[in-house]
Design a protein around this motif. Structure first.
Motif, PDB file in Angstrom:
ATOM      1  N   LEU A  21      30.604 -20.361  23.979  1.00 20.70           N
ATOM      2  CA  LEU A  21      31.480 -19.309  24.879  1.00 20.70           C
ATOM      3  C   LEU A  21      32.158 -18.289  24.171  1.00 20.70           C
ATOM      4  CD1 LEU A  21      33.294 -19.223  27.429  1.00 20.70           C
ATOM      5  CD2 LEU A  21      34.987 -20.507  26.337  1.00 20.70           C
ATOM      6  N   SER A  22      32.431 -18.451  22.933  1.00 20.89           N
ATOM      7  CA  SER A  22      32.930 -17.343  22.147  1.00 20.89           C
ATOM      8  C   SER A  22      31.740 -16.234  21.749  1.00 20.89           C
ATOM      9  CB  SER A  22      33.488 -17.646  20.665  1.00 20.89           C
ATOM     10  OG  SER A  22      34.640 -18.630  20.858  1.00 20.89           O
ATOM     11  N   ASP A  23      30.546 -16.834  21.577  1.00 17.65           N
ATOM     12  CA  ASP A  23      29.461 -15.788  21.448  1.00 17.65           C
ATOM     13  C   ASP A  23      29.308 -15.126  22.611  1.00 17.65           C
ATOM     14  OD1 ASP A  23      28.976 -16.868  18.827  1.00 17.65           O
ATOM     15  OD2 ASP A  23      27.224 -17.989  19.344  1.00 17.65           O
ATOM     16  N   GLY A  24      29.243 -15.763  23.934  1.00 19.71           N
ATOM     17  CA  GLY A  24      28.877 -14.976  25.056  1.00 19.71           C
ATOM     18  C   GLY A  24      30.155 -14.107  25.388  1.00 19.71           C
ATOM     19  N   LEU A  25      31.437 -14.333  24.990  1.00 22.72           N
ATOM     20  CA  LEU A  25      32.558 -13.577  24.935  1.00 22.72           C
ATOM     21  C   LEU A  25      32.152 -12.330  24.244  1.00 22.72           C
ATOM     22  CD1 LEU A  25      35.339 -12.654  25.920  1.00 22.72           C
ATOM     23  CD2 LEU A  25      36.384 -14.324  24.050  1.00 22.72           C
ATOM     24  N   MET A  26      31.713 -12.479  23.096  1.00 21.81           N
ATOM     25  CA  MET A  26      31.580 -11.257  22.195  1.00 21.81           C
ATOM     26  C   MET A  26      30.307 -10.369  22.583  1.00 21.81           C
ATOM     27  SD  MET A  26      32.220 -12.698  18.335  1.00 21.81           S
ATOM     28  CE  MET A  26      31.659 -11.418  17.495  1.00 21.81           C
ATOM     29  N   GLU A  27      29.339 -10.822  23.211  1.00 21.70           N
ATOM     30  CA  GLU A  27      28.142 -10.260  23.689  1.00 21.70           C
ATOM     31  C   GLU A  27      28.499  -9.463  24.890  1.00 21.70           C
ATOM     32  OE1 GLU A  27      24.694 -12.707  24.811  1.00 21.70           O
ATOM     33  OE2 GLU A  27      24.767 -13.668  22.857  1.00 21.70           O
ATOM     34  N   THR A  28      29.421 -10.142  25.834  1.00 16.95           N
ATOM     35  CA  THR A  28      30.168  -9.406  26.896  1.00 16.95           C
ATOM     36  C   THR A  28      30.975  -8.149  26.502  1.00 16.95           C
ATOM     37  OG1 THR A  28      30.092 -11.319  28.098  1.00 16.95           O
ATOM     38  CG2 THR A  28      31.443  -9.649  29.023  1.00 16.95           C
ATOM     39  N   VAL A  29      31.730  -8.362  25.484  1.00 13.62           N
ATOM     40  CA  VAL A  29      32.566  -7.169  24.905  1.00 13.62           C
ATOM     41  C   VAL A  29      31.607  -6.033  24.494  1.00 13.62           C
ATOM     42  CG1 VAL A  29      34.473  -6.371  23.092  1.00 13.62           C
ATOM     43  CG2 VAL A  29      34.704  -8.707  24.561  1.00 13.62           C
ATOM     44  N   LEU A  30      30.534  -6.364  23.848  1.00 14.10           N
ATOM     45  CA  LEU A  30      29.581  -5.497  23.205  1.00 14.10           C
ATOM     46  C   LEU A  30      29.123  -4.634  24.576  1.00 14.10           C
ATOM     47  CD1 LEU A  30      28.244  -4.042  20.905  1.00 14.10           C
ATOM     48  CD2 LEU A  30      26.393  -5.881  21.135  1.00 14.10           C
ATOM     49  N   SER A  31      28.875  -5.388  25.503  1.00 12.97           N
ATOM     50  CA  SER A  31      28.118  -4.465  26.582  1.00 12.97           C
ATOM     51  C   SER A  31      29.306  -3.564  27.163  1.00 12.97           C
ATOM     52  CB  SER A  31      27.709  -5.644  27.735  1.00 12.97           C
ATOM     53  OG  SER A  31      26.500  -6.396  27.190  1.00 12.97           O
ATOM     54  N   LEU A  32      30.246  -3.984  27.299  1.00 13.07           N
ATOM     55  CA  LEU A  32      31.495  -3.270  27.936  1.00 13.07           C
ATOM     56  C   LEU A  32      31.789  -2.044  26.772  1.00 13.07           C
ATOM     57  CD1 LEU A  32      33.734  -2.798  29.645  1.00 13.07           C
ATOM     58  CD2 LEU A  32      35.105  -4.294  28.336  1.00 13.07           C
ATOM     59  N   ALA A  33      31.853  -2.414  25.534  1.00 14.65           N
ATOM     60  CA  ALA A  33      31.975  -1.365  24.420  1.00 14.65           C
ATOM     61  C   ALA A  33      31.058  -0.185  24.694  1.00 14.65           C
ATOM     62  CB  ALA A  33      32.314  -1.752  23.304  1.00 14.65           C
ATOM     63  N   LEU A  34      29.694  -0.779  24.805  1.00 11.71           N
ATOM     64  CA  LEU A  34      28.546   0.433  24.823  1.00 11.71           C
ATOM     65  C   LEU A  34      28.700   1.081  26.162  1.00 11.71           C
ATOM     66  CD1 LEU A  34      25.630  -1.771  23.468  1.00 11.71           C
ATOM     67  CD2 LEU A  34      26.732  -0.101  22.156  1.00 11.71           C
ATOM     68  N   GLU A  35      28.948   0.724  27.247  1.00 15.38           N
ATOM     69  CA  GLU A  35      29.090   1.313  28.346  1.00 15.38           C
ATOM     70  C   GLU A  35      30.101   2.404  28.194  1.00 15.38           C
ATOM     71  OE1 GLU A  35      28.030   2.046  32.388  1.00 15.38           O
ATOM     72  OE2 GLU A  35      27.053   0.898  30.837  1.00 15.38           O
ATOM     73  N   ILE A  36      31.240   2.011  27.631  1.00 17.71           N
ATOM     74  CA  ILE A  36      32.449   2.879  27.618  1.00 17.71           C
ATOM     75  C   ILE A  36      32.279   3.982  26.698  1.00 17.71           C
ATOM     76  CG2 ILE A  36      34.910   2.827  27.132  1.00 17.71           C
ATOM     77  CD1 ILE A  36      35.035  -0.066  28.173  1.00 17.71           C
ATOM     78  N   ASP A  89      39.934  -7.237  20.968  1.00 14.37           N
ATOM     79  CA  ASP A  89      41.101  -6.044  20.603  1.00 14.37           C
ATOM     80  C   ASP A  89      40.464  -4.891  19.850  1.00 14.37           C
ATOM     81  OD1 ASP A  89      43.262  -7.744  21.289  1.00 14.37           O
ATOM     82  OD2 ASP A  89      43.697  -8.592  19.485  1.00 14.37           O
ATOM     83  N   LEU A  90      39.392  -5.028  19.182  1.00 16.57           N
ATOM     84  CA  LEU A  90      38.672  -3.915  18.391  1.00 16.57           C
ATOM     85  C   LEU A  90      38.152  -3.054  19.151  1.00 16.57           C
ATOM     86  CD1 LEU A  90      38.030  -2.574  15.796  1.00 16.57           C
ATOM     87  CD2 LEU A  90      35.899  -4.078  15.551  1.00 16.57           C
ATOM     88  N   ARG A  91      37.077  -3.526  20.168  1.00 16.82           N
ATOM     89  CA  ARG A  91      36.329  -2.753  20.858  1.00 16.82           C
ATOM     90  C   ARG A  91      36.628  -2.546  22.399  1.00 16.82           C
ATOM     91  NH1 ARG A  91      33.999  -0.259  17.106  1.00 16.82           N
ATOM     92  NH2 ARG A  91      32.746  -1.683  15.747  1.00 16.82           N
ATOM     93  N   ALA A  92      37.745  -3.252  23.055  1.00 14.07           N
ATOM     94  CA  ALA A  92      37.832  -3.276  24.486  1.00 14.07           C
ATOM     95  C   ALA A  92      39.506  -3.541  24.567  1.00 14.07           C
ATOM     96  CB  ALA A  92      37.316  -4.396  25.133  1.00 14.07           C
ATOM     97  N   ALA A  93      40.167  -3.027  23.688  1.00 13.87           N
ATOM     98  CA  ALA A  93      41.543  -3.085  23.942  1.00 13.87           C
ATOM     99  C   ALA A  93      42.151  -2.398  24.988  1.00 13.87           C
ATOM    100  CB  ALA A  93      42.596  -2.769  22.686  1.00 13.87           C
ATOM    101  N   ARG A 122      39.634  -7.371   7.757  1.00 11.35           N
ATOM    102  CA  ARG A 122      40.133  -6.499   9.047  1.00 11.35           C
ATOM    103  C   ARG A 122      39.029  -5.371   9.051  1.00 11.35           C
ATOM    104  NH1 ARG A 122      43.863  -8.021  12.309  1.00 11.35           N
ATOM    105  NH2 ARG A 122      44.168  -5.953  12.829  1.00 11.35           N
ATOM    106  N   PRO A 123      38.872  -4.830  10.029  1.00  6.72           N
ATOM    107  CA  PRO A 123      38.001  -3.379  10.120  1.00  6.72           C
ATOM    108  C   PRO A 123      38.948  -2.269  10.037  1.00  6.72           C
ATOM    109  CG  PRO A 123      37.772  -4.307  12.165  1.00  6.72           C
ATOM    110  CD  PRO A 123      38.704  -5.523  11.371  1.00  6.72           C
ATOM    111  N   GLU A 124      38.614  -1.358   9.293  1.00  7.36           N
ATOM    112  CA  GLU A 124      39.528  -0.034   9.072  1.00  7.36           C
ATOM    113  C   GLU A 124      39.336   0.874   9.984  1.00  7.36           C
ATOM    114  OE1 GLU A 124      39.209   1.078   4.977  1.00  7.36           O
ATOM    115  OE2 GLU A 124      39.413  -1.013   4.146  1.00  7.36           O
TER     116      GLU A 124
END
Length: 124
Positions: A21-36, A89-93, A122-124
């Motif tokens: 479930l977490s892997d799918g969540l991260m893939e979805t966030v990545l798709s959203l972040a790339l689009e945005i 939080d990092l990519r889609a806040a 933590r990413p900087e």
């Protein structure tokens, strides 16, 4: 020796399901972040943005129902959940407000983020 994945039984499948479930969540966030972040604003797809945001919402709503079953013995599923929520939080806040309606998950994640391993990476 701590086992991050139980060797057999229901506990094993519970951990592996949380990880999936977490892997799918991260893939979805990545798709959203790339689009945005990568597409020009006039070429972005509002339909896909809405779809990905709804998918993220369903995932965190599901995790809100399960977080009460997390125990103190950290496992791979819980690590994956914590990292996935941090990635949201990092990519889609600015698009996904996952803490709304998920007070138990938000409280669990706040504690998870205090772990020294999370602080050190933590990413900087």
């Amino acid at each position: 020796i701590r086992q991050f994945i139980p060797p057999v039984g229901k506990a094993r499948w519970s951990v592996l399901r949380l990880q999936a479930l977490s892997d799918g969540l991260m893939e979805t966030v990545l798709s959203l972040a790339l689009e945005i972040n990568r597409r020009p604003e006039n070429e972005r797809s509002p339909q896909w943005i809405d779809r990905w945001c709804a998918t993220i919402r369903r995932a965190v709503d599901s995790l809100e129902l399960e977080v009460k079953d997390f125990d103190d013995a950290l496992n791979l599923g819980q690590i994956a959940v914590g990292c996935a929520l941090s990635y949201v939080d990092l990519r889609a806040a600015d698009f996904v407000f996952w803490r709304e309606g998920c007070p138990e998950l938000a409280a669990w994640h706040a504690g998870f983020e205090l772990r020294s391993s999370m602080q050190a990476n933590r990413p900087e």
